[in-house]
Write a protein that holds these residues in place. Structure first.
Motif, PDB file in Angstrom:
ATOM      1  N   THR A 122       0.841  -1.205   0.000  1.00 26.35           N
ATOM      2  CA  THR A 122       0.000   0.000   0.000  1.00 26.35           C
ATOM      3  C   THR A 122       0.873   1.250   0.000  1.00 26.35           C
ATOM      4  O   THR A 122       1.944   1.266   0.622  1.00 26.35           O
ATOM      5  CB  THR A 122      -0.920  -0.009   1.243  1.00 26.35           C
ATOM      6  N   ILE A 123       0.383   2.279  -0.714  1.00 24.47           N
ATOM      7  CA  ILE A 123       1.073   3.580  -0.727  1.00 24.47           C
ATOM      8  C   ILE A 123       0.249   4.568   0.087  1.00 24.47           C
ATOM      9  O   ILE A 123      -0.976   4.625  -0.051  1.00 24.47           O
ATOM     10  CB  ILE A 123       1.206   4.110  -2.173  1.00 24.47           C
ATOM     11  N   GLY A 124       0.938   5.331   0.920  1.00 22.02           N
ATOM     12  CA  GLY A 124       0.274   6.377   1.682  1.00 22.02           C
ATOM     13  C   GLY A 124       0.962   7.711   1.452  1.00 22.02           C
ATOM     14  O   GLY A 124       2.100   7.769   0.966  1.00 22.02           O
ATOM     15  N   ASN A 125       0.276   8.775   1.818  1.00 19.18           N
ATOM     16  CA  ASN A 125       0.737  10.149   1.603  1.00 19.18           C
ATOM     17  C   ASN A 125       1.577  10.614   2.814  1.00 19.18           C
ATOM     18  O   ASN A 125       1.159  10.463   3.958  1.00 19.18           O
ATOM     19  CB  ASN A 125      -0.520  11.022   1.448  1.00 19.18           C
ATOM     20  N   HIS A 126       2.758  11.155   2.541  1.00 19.60           N
ATOM     21  CA  HIS A 126       3.636  11.611   3.628  1.00 19.60           C
ATOM     22  C   HIS A 126       4.064  13.063   3.376  1.00 19.60           C
ATOM     23  O   HIS A 126       5.202  13.429   3.659  1.00 19.60           O
ATOM     24  CB  HIS A 126       4.840  10.674   3.718  1.00 19.60           C
ATOM     25  N   SER A 127       3.148  13.847   2.798  1.00 22.91           N
ATOM     26  CA  SER A 127       3.356  15.251   2.414  1.00 22.91           C
ATOM     27  C   SER A 127       4.161  15.343   1.118  1.00 22.91           C
ATOM     28  O   SER A 127       4.692  14.333   0.643  1.00 22.91           O
ATOM     29  CB  SER A 127       4.047  16.081   3.507  1.00 22.91           C
ATOM     30  N   ILE A 146      -0.699  17.868   0.807  1.00 22.80           N
ATOM     31  CA  ILE A 146      -1.380  16.566   0.741  1.00 22.80           C
ATOM     32  C   ILE A 146      -1.982  16.377  -0.663  1.00 22.80           C
ATOM     33  O   ILE A 146      -1.820  15.322  -1.285  1.00 22.80           O
ATOM     34  CB  ILE A 146      -2.486  16.483   1.821  1.00 22.80           C
ATOM     35  N   GLU A 147      -2.624  17.421  -1.169  1.00 19.21           N
ATOM     36  CA  GLU A 147      -3.313  17.297  -2.459  1.00 19.21           C
ATOM     37  C   GLU A 147      -2.324  17.148  -3.618  1.00 19.21           C
ATOM     38  O   GLU A 147      -2.571  16.393  -4.556  1.00 19.21           O
ATOM     39  CB  GLU A 147      -4.246  18.493  -2.664  1.00 19.21           C
ATOM     40  N   PHE A 164      -2.777   9.116   5.329  1.00 16.49           N
ATOM     41  CA  PHE A 164      -1.775  10.178   5.478  1.00 16.49           C
ATOM     42  C   PHE A 164      -1.004   9.985   6.775  1.00 16.49           C
ATOM     43  O   PHE A 164      -1.584   9.731   7.826  1.00 16.49           O
ATOM     44  CB  PHE A 164      -2.462  11.552   5.497  1.00 16.49           C
ATOM     45  N   ARG A 165       0.291  10.087   6.661  1.00 19.24           N
ATOM     46  CA  ARG A 165       1.126  10.099   7.872  1.00 19.24           C
ATOM     47  C   ARG A 165       1.860  11.431   7.910  1.00 19.24           C
ATOM     48  O   ARG A 165       2.639  11.754   7.014  1.00 19.24           O
ATOM     49  CB  ARG A 165       2.124   8.949   7.877  1.00 19.24           C
ATOM     50  N   LYS A 180      -9.256  16.861   8.017  1.00 14.61           N
ATOM     51  CA  LYS A 180     -10.723  16.817   8.084  1.00 14.61           C
ATOM     52  C   LYS A 180     -11.305  17.217   6.724  1.00 14.61           C
ATOM     53  O   LYS A 180     -12.268  16.647   6.259  1.00 14.61           O
ATOM     54  CB  LYS A 180     -11.230  17.772   9.171  1.00 14.61           C
ATOM     55  N   GLU A 181     -10.664  18.212   6.091  1.00 18.49           N
ATOM     56  CA  GLU A 181     -11.156  18.671   4.786  1.00 18.49           C
ATOM     57  C   GLU A 181     -10.791  17.712   3.662  1.00 18.49           C
ATOM     58  O   GLU A 181     -11.588  17.463   2.776  1.00 18.49           O
ATOM     59  CB  GLU A 181     -10.614  20.074   4.481  1.00 18.49           C
ATOM     60  N   THR A 182      -9.563  17.211   3.692  1.00 20.32           N
ATOM     61  CA  THR A 182      -9.156  16.307   2.603  1.00 20.32           C
ATOM     62  C   THR A 182      -9.694  14.888   2.841  1.00 20.32           C
ATOM     63  O   THR A 182      -9.603  14.046   1.968  1.00 20.32           O
ATOM     64  CB  THR A 182      -7.618  16.231   2.470  1.00 20.32           C
ATOM     65  N   LYS A 183     -10.225  14.654   4.026  1.00 25.35           N
ATOM     66  CA  LYS A 183     -10.819  13.366   4.427  1.00 25.35           C
ATOM     67  C   LYS A 183      -9.794  12.215   4.425  1.00 25.35           C
ATOM     68  O   LYS A 183     -10.112  11.087   4.090  1.00 25.35           O
ATOM     69  CB  LYS A 183     -12.011  13.014   3.537  1.00 25.35           C
ATOM     70  N   HIS A 184      -8.568  12.548   4.801  1.00 22.05           N
ATOM     71  CA  HIS A 184      -7.560  11.487   4.910  1.00 22.05           C
ATOM     72  C   HIS A 184      -7.611  10.852   6.288  1.00 22.05           C
ATOM     73  O   HIS A 184      -7.919  11.516   7.281  1.00 22.05           O
ATOM     74  CB  HIS A 184      -6.161  12.062   4.657  1.00 22.05           C
ATOM     75  N   LEU A 185      -7.312   9.566   6.320  1.00 21.41           N
ATOM     76  CA  LEU A 185      -7.183   8.870   7.607  1.00 21.41           C
ATOM     77  C   LEU A 185      -5.731   9.021   8.037  1.00 21.41           C
ATOM     78  O   LEU A 185      -4.820   8.825   7.223  1.00 21.41           O
ATOM     79  CB  LEU A 185      -7.536   7.390   7.445  1.00 21.41           C
ATOM     80  N   VAL A 186      -5.514   9.375   9.293  1.00 20.37           N
ATOM     81  CA  VAL A 186      -4.145   9.608   9.767  1.00 20.37           C
ATOM     82  C   VAL A 186      -3.588   8.324  10.396  1.00 20.37           C
ATOM     83  O   VAL A 186      -4.234   7.699  11.230  1.00 20.37           O
ATOM     84  CB  VAL A 186      -4.107  10.777  10.776  1.00 20.37           C
TER      85      VAL A 186
END
Ligand code: ZN
Length: 258
Positions: A122-127, A146-147, A164-165, A180-186
């Motif tokens: 899995t790939i996640g977002n790290h900024s 993030i976007e 997102f981490r 909260k706005e981008t609806k990412h799970l941390v």
């Protein structure tokens, strides 16, 4: 619960109580100073410890997990030298993992990103930038980071990342509002390997093994050479002890992509 909201409320109540008491008794100024200092200490520790869930609720470990599954996570890649070696090791041990990548690294290593996904990880977002000033950014700038990274991954694999981490695992009100706005799970962790700090691989490994339990989330970095030898021994230990290394989304039963 020890959260930013609660601590703010308690601090305000204490300050108001002191102001009211000051009307009847003479409250020394130092009393106000103590309240502010305690607020500052608790908020600093809470911001630096993602496991506290101080500013936001993060997935740090699957508590009360009966199955012997754990999630190994790699931050700061993809890395031209080490990520492919890590992918080989994971394949050898039939292990799945999660890679929290930065936009800057994704731009340089599109092929590695594709391989990570094709191998079933899995790939996640790290900024985007992983800037040392990230924690001073306002909500809009955090959202932009993030976007931008999400757009890079979407162009490569056709899916939007949900996980997102935050860089350094530091959280604050801006990050809380942004996700909260981008609806990412941390996603946090409950085992910090300190592979970017410690110089001795046995020391790093022992630190991890001491804390291993079903449902654990381990933080490693695919930007460090030492991590490769630590990972090999870790995978061997997990295999011998019937642990299945799995992705974050599989461990928590959440969606990795939108
Ligand atoms: Zn990082």
């Amino acid at each position: 619960m020890l959260t930013f909201k609660n601590i703010n409320a308690i601090a305000i109540i204490l300050i108001i109580s002191l102001i009211i008491s000051d009307y009847y008794f003479n409250i020394p100024v130092v009393a106000y100073g103590i309240v502010v200092l305690l607020w500052l200490i608790i908020t600093t520790i809470g911001s630096f410890n993602i496991t506290w869930n101080y500013h936001l609720k993060a997935y740090n470990s699957k508590t009360n997990s009966k199955e012997k599954r754990i999630a190994i996570t790699f931050d700061d890649g993809p890395n031209s030298k080490f990520t492919t070696q890590i992918l080989e090791l994971l394949k050898t041990y039939n292990a799945k993992a999660t890679f929290f990548c930065t936009g800057k690294q994704i731009e340089q290593h599109a092929n590695i990103v594709k391989r990570i996904v094709n191998d079933g990880h899995t790939i996640g977002n790290h900024s985007y930038s992983h800037s040392p000033y990230f924690d001073f950014y306002g909500k809009r700038k955090v959202m932009a980071e993030i976007e931008k990274t999400n757009a890079l991954i979407e162009a490569l694999i056709g899916k939007k990342m949900n996980l997102f981490r935050p860089p350094y695992g530091v959280t604050n009100p801006s990050i809380s509002k942004a996700v909260k706005e981008t609806k990412h799970l941390v996603i946090g962790w409950n085992i910090r390997s300190l592979d970017t700090v410690k110089k001795n691989e046995q020391n790093i490994l022992n630190g991890i093994l001491r804390k291993i339990s079903p449902g654990a989330v381990i933080l490693l970095h695919d930007s460090k050479e030492i991590t490769i030898s630590v990972l090999e021994q870790l995978l061997l230990f997990l295999q011998q002890n019937d642990y299945q290394p799995t992705t974050i989304d599989a461990l928590f039963n959440i969606e990795a992509y939108a």
